[in-house]
Design a protein around this motif. Structure first.
Motif, PDB file in Angstrom:
ATOM      1  N   UNK A   1     -15.575 -10.997   3.090  1.00  0.00           N
ATOM      2  CA  UNK A   1     -14.209 -11.152   3.591  1.00  0.00           C
ATOM      3  C   UNK A   1     -13.647  -9.854   4.150  1.00  0.00           C
ATOM      4  N   UNK A   2     -14.338  -8.741   3.904  1.00  0.00           N
ATOM      5  CA  UNK A   2     -13.841  -7.453   4.397  1.00  0.00           C
ATOM      6  C   UNK A   2     -13.981  -7.400   5.916  1.00  0.00           C
ATOM      7  N   UNK A   3     -12.885  -7.015   6.536  1.00  0.00           N
ATOM      8  CA  UNK A   3     -12.771  -6.987   7.992  1.00  0.00           C
ATOM      9  C   UNK A   3     -13.012  -5.585   8.547  1.00  0.00           C
ATOM     10  N   UNK A   4     -12.604  -4.569   7.819  1.00  0.00           N
ATOM     11  CA  UNK A   4     -12.780  -3.191   8.272  1.00  0.00           C
ATOM     12  C   UNK A   4     -12.178  -2.209   7.275  1.00  0.00           C
ATOM     13  N   UNK A   5     -12.531  -0.940   7.430  1.00  0.00           N
ATOM     14  CA  UNK A   5     -11.978   0.121   6.580  1.00  0.00           C
ATOM     15  C   UNK A   5     -10.876   0.832   7.362  1.00  0.00           C
ATOM     16  N   UNK A   6      -9.727   1.026   6.722  1.00  0.00           N
ATOM     17  CA  UNK A   6      -8.628   1.768   7.339  1.00  0.00           C
ATOM     18  C   UNK A   6      -8.996   3.238   7.219  1.00  0.00           C
ATOM     19  N   UNK A   7      -9.303   3.860   8.340  1.00  0.00           N
ATOM     20  CA  UNK A   7      -9.825   5.220   8.265  1.00  0.00           C
ATOM     21  C   UNK A   7      -8.856   6.294   8.743  1.00  0.00           C
ATOM     22  N   UNK A   8      -7.878   5.933   9.583  1.00  0.00           N
ATOM     23  CA  UNK A   8      -7.068   6.967  10.218  1.00  0.00           C
ATOM     24  C   UNK A   8      -5.690   6.412  10.546  1.00  0.00           C
ATOM     25  N   UNK A   9      -4.634   7.172  10.258  1.00  0.00           N
ATOM     26  CA  UNK A   9      -3.280   6.809  10.676  1.00  0.00           C
ATOM     27  C   UNK A   9      -3.034   7.455  12.031  1.00  0.00           C
ATOM     28  N   UNK A  10      -2.733   6.639  13.032  1.00  0.00           N
ATOM     29  CA  UNK A  10      -2.482   7.131  14.383  1.00  0.00           C
ATOM     30  C   UNK A  10      -0.995   7.368  14.644  1.00  0.00           C
ATOM     31  N   UNK A  11      -0.151   6.551  14.020  1.00  0.00           N
ATOM     32  CA  UNK A  11       1.291   6.649  14.208  1.00  0.00           C
ATOM     33  C   UNK A  11       1.970   6.213  12.930  1.00  0.00           C
ATOM     34  N   UNK A  12       3.018   6.845  12.497  1.00  0.00           N
ATOM     35  CA  UNK A  12       3.809   7.887  13.135  1.00  0.00           C
ATOM     36  C   UNK A  12       3.067   9.220  13.166  1.00  0.00           C
TER      37      UNK A  12
ATOM     38  N   UNK B   1      -2.868   2.098  12.571  1.00  0.00           N
ATOM     39  CA  UNK B   1      -4.077   2.680  11.989  1.00  0.00           C
ATOM     40  C   UNK B   1      -5.309   2.305  12.808  1.00  0.00           C
ATOM     41  N   UNK B   2      -6.353   3.091  12.603  1.00  0.00           N
ATOM     42  CA  UNK B   2      -7.657   2.838  13.212  1.00  0.00           C
ATOM     43  C   UNK B   2      -8.536   2.184  12.159  1.00  0.00           C
ATOM     44  N   UNK B   3      -9.121   1.043  12.512  1.00  0.00           N
ATOM     45  CA  UNK B   3     -10.031   0.331  11.619  1.00  0.00           C
ATOM     46  C   UNK B   3     -11.466   0.640  11.990  1.00  0.00           C
ATOM     47  N   UNK B   4     -12.249   1.032  11.010  1.00  0.00           N
ATOM     48  CA  UNK B   4     -13.683   1.250  11.183  1.00  0.00           C
ATOM     49  C   UNK B   4     -14.382  -0.049  10.799  1.00  0.00           C
TER      50      UNK B   4
ATOM     51  N   UNK C   1       2.446  11.594  10.213  1.00  0.00           N
ATOM     52  CA  UNK C   1       1.415  11.274   9.217  1.00  0.00           C
ATOM     53  C   UNK C   1       0.044  11.123   9.854  1.00  0.00           C
ATOM     54  N   UNK C   2      -0.124  11.591  11.076  1.00  0.00           N
ATOM     55  CA  UNK C   2      -1.380  11.513  11.815  1.00  0.00           C
ATOM     56  C   UNK C   2      -2.506  12.157  10.999  1.00  0.00           C
ATOM     57  N   UNK C   3      -3.554  11.400  10.722  1.00  0.00           N
ATOM     58  CA  UNK C   3      -4.683  11.956   9.981  1.00  0.00           C
ATOM     59  C   UNK C   3      -5.447  10.891   9.221  1.00  0.00           C
TER      60      UNK C   3
ATOM     61  N   UNK D   1       0.808  -1.219   0.000  1.00  0.00           N
ATOM     62  CA  UNK D   1       0.000   0.000   0.000  1.00  0.00           C
ATOM     63  C   UNK D   1       0.849   1.281   0.000  1.00  0.00           C
ATOM     64  N   UNK D   2       2.130   1.163  -0.327  1.00  0.00           N
ATOM     65  CA  UNK D   2       2.963   2.365  -0.410  1.00  0.00           C
ATOM     66  C   UNK D   2       2.520   3.207  -1.592  1.00  0.00           C
ATOM     67  N   UNK D   3       2.483   4.488  -1.505  1.00  0.00           N
ATOM     68  CA  UNK D   3       2.919   5.356  -0.417  1.00  0.00           C
ATOM     69  C   UNK D   3       1.810   5.715   0.570  1.00  0.00           C
ATOM     70  N   UNK D   4       0.578   5.225   0.362  1.00  0.00           N
ATOM     71  CA  UNK D   4      -0.516   5.593   1.268  1.00  0.00           C
ATOM     72  C   UNK D   4      -0.253   5.106   2.696  1.00  0.00           C
ATOM     73  N   UNK D   5       0.262   3.892   2.836  1.00  0.00           N
ATOM     74  CA  UNK D   5       0.590   3.333   4.146  1.00  0.00           C
ATOM     75  C   UNK D   5       2.012   2.793   4.101  1.00  0.00           C
ATOM     76  N   UNK D   6       2.723   2.932   5.214  1.00  0.00           N
ATOM     77  CA  UNK D   6       4.120   2.496   5.315  1.00  0.00           C
ATOM     78  C   UNK D   6       4.989   3.081   4.202  1.00  0.00           C
ATOM     79  N   UNK D   7       4.987   4.406   4.016  1.00  0.00           N
ATOM     80  CA  UNK D   7       5.777   4.971   2.921  1.00  0.00           C
ATOM     81  C   UNK D   7       7.280   4.816   3.117  1.00  0.00           C
ATOM     82  N   UNK D   8       7.706   4.647   4.368  1.00  0.00           N
ATOM     83  CA  UNK D   8       9.122   4.455   4.652  1.00  0.00           C
ATOM     84  C   UNK D   8       9.478   3.008   4.328  1.00  0.00           C
ATOM     85  N   UNK D   9      10.532   2.796   3.565  1.00  0.00           N
ATOM     86  CA  UNK D   9      10.906   1.436   3.166  1.00  0.00           C
ATOM     87  C   UNK D   9      11.577   0.664   4.296  1.00  0.00           C
TER      88      UNK D   9
END
Length: 171
Positions: free
Chosen positions: A141-152, A52-55, A155-157, A36-44
């Motif tokens: 099969x969907x478990x949840x929606x990734x809605x928010x980055x909590x850490x780092x 992240x927070x799952x809805x 990138x909070x948001x 999912x780079x660069x949306x998630x885990x952009x650092x290699x």
């Protein structure tokens, strides 16, 4: 009952509430991998993972799904149910999808997504096992929606959907 015993008893009463919220409303999880780079885990750096927070209100048996194209979701791997994948929804029921060039499908003709299914892909195609490998997947099969980055914290948001399309209600 002592003051300490009373506090412990009151704290124990909250355990079922916390479990219910974690299982059905919101939970937190670390995202691993590069698909999912660069949306998630952009650092290699593999030692860093996004928290992240799952809805989880977008899923559930007997309930409506409130998903839209562009949402990042967690889902159970269709071939390894003990594994959770993180991918972006590219198509919902009725969508016309053309598999990518690196797809496992022999024909690159457009595919219509059937009712109760979706097409998912990773943002980083070279590091992603997704619908281009195994086809459309059941929405169940969907478990949840990734809605928010909590850490780092840098990138909070909110996680930004790639495509802003109309909300789709699936019954």
């Amino acid at each position: 009952m002592s003051k300490l015993g009373s506090r412990v008893f009151k704290a124990l009463l909250w355990i079922p509430v916390v479990i219910y919220i974690n299982d059905n409303i919101f939970s937190m999880t670390f995202i691993q991998g590069r698909s999912m780079q660069p949306a998630l885990n952009p650092d290699t750096n593999k030692l860093k993972s996004d928290l992240v927070l799952l809805d989880k209100t977008v899923t559930g048996s007997g309930s409506k799904f409130f998903l839209k194209i562009g949402d990042v979701v967690t889902l159970y791997d269709p071939f390894r149910p003990d594994t959770i994948l993180v991918k972006r929804i590219i198509g919902l029921p009725g969508s016309l999808i053309t598999p990518t060039n690196n797809s496992q499908f022999p024909s690159k003709s457009p595919i219509v997504i059937p009712a109760g299914h979706c097409w998912i892909e990773g943002d980083e195609g070279f590091h992603s096992v997704d619908s281009n490998s195994f086809g459309y997947v059941p929405l169940g099969l969907i478990h949840g929606r990734v809605s928010f980055v909590l850490y780092p914290f840098s990138r909070f948001g909110f996680v930004d959907p790639k495509e802003n399309r109309d909300l789709v209600f699936i019954f």
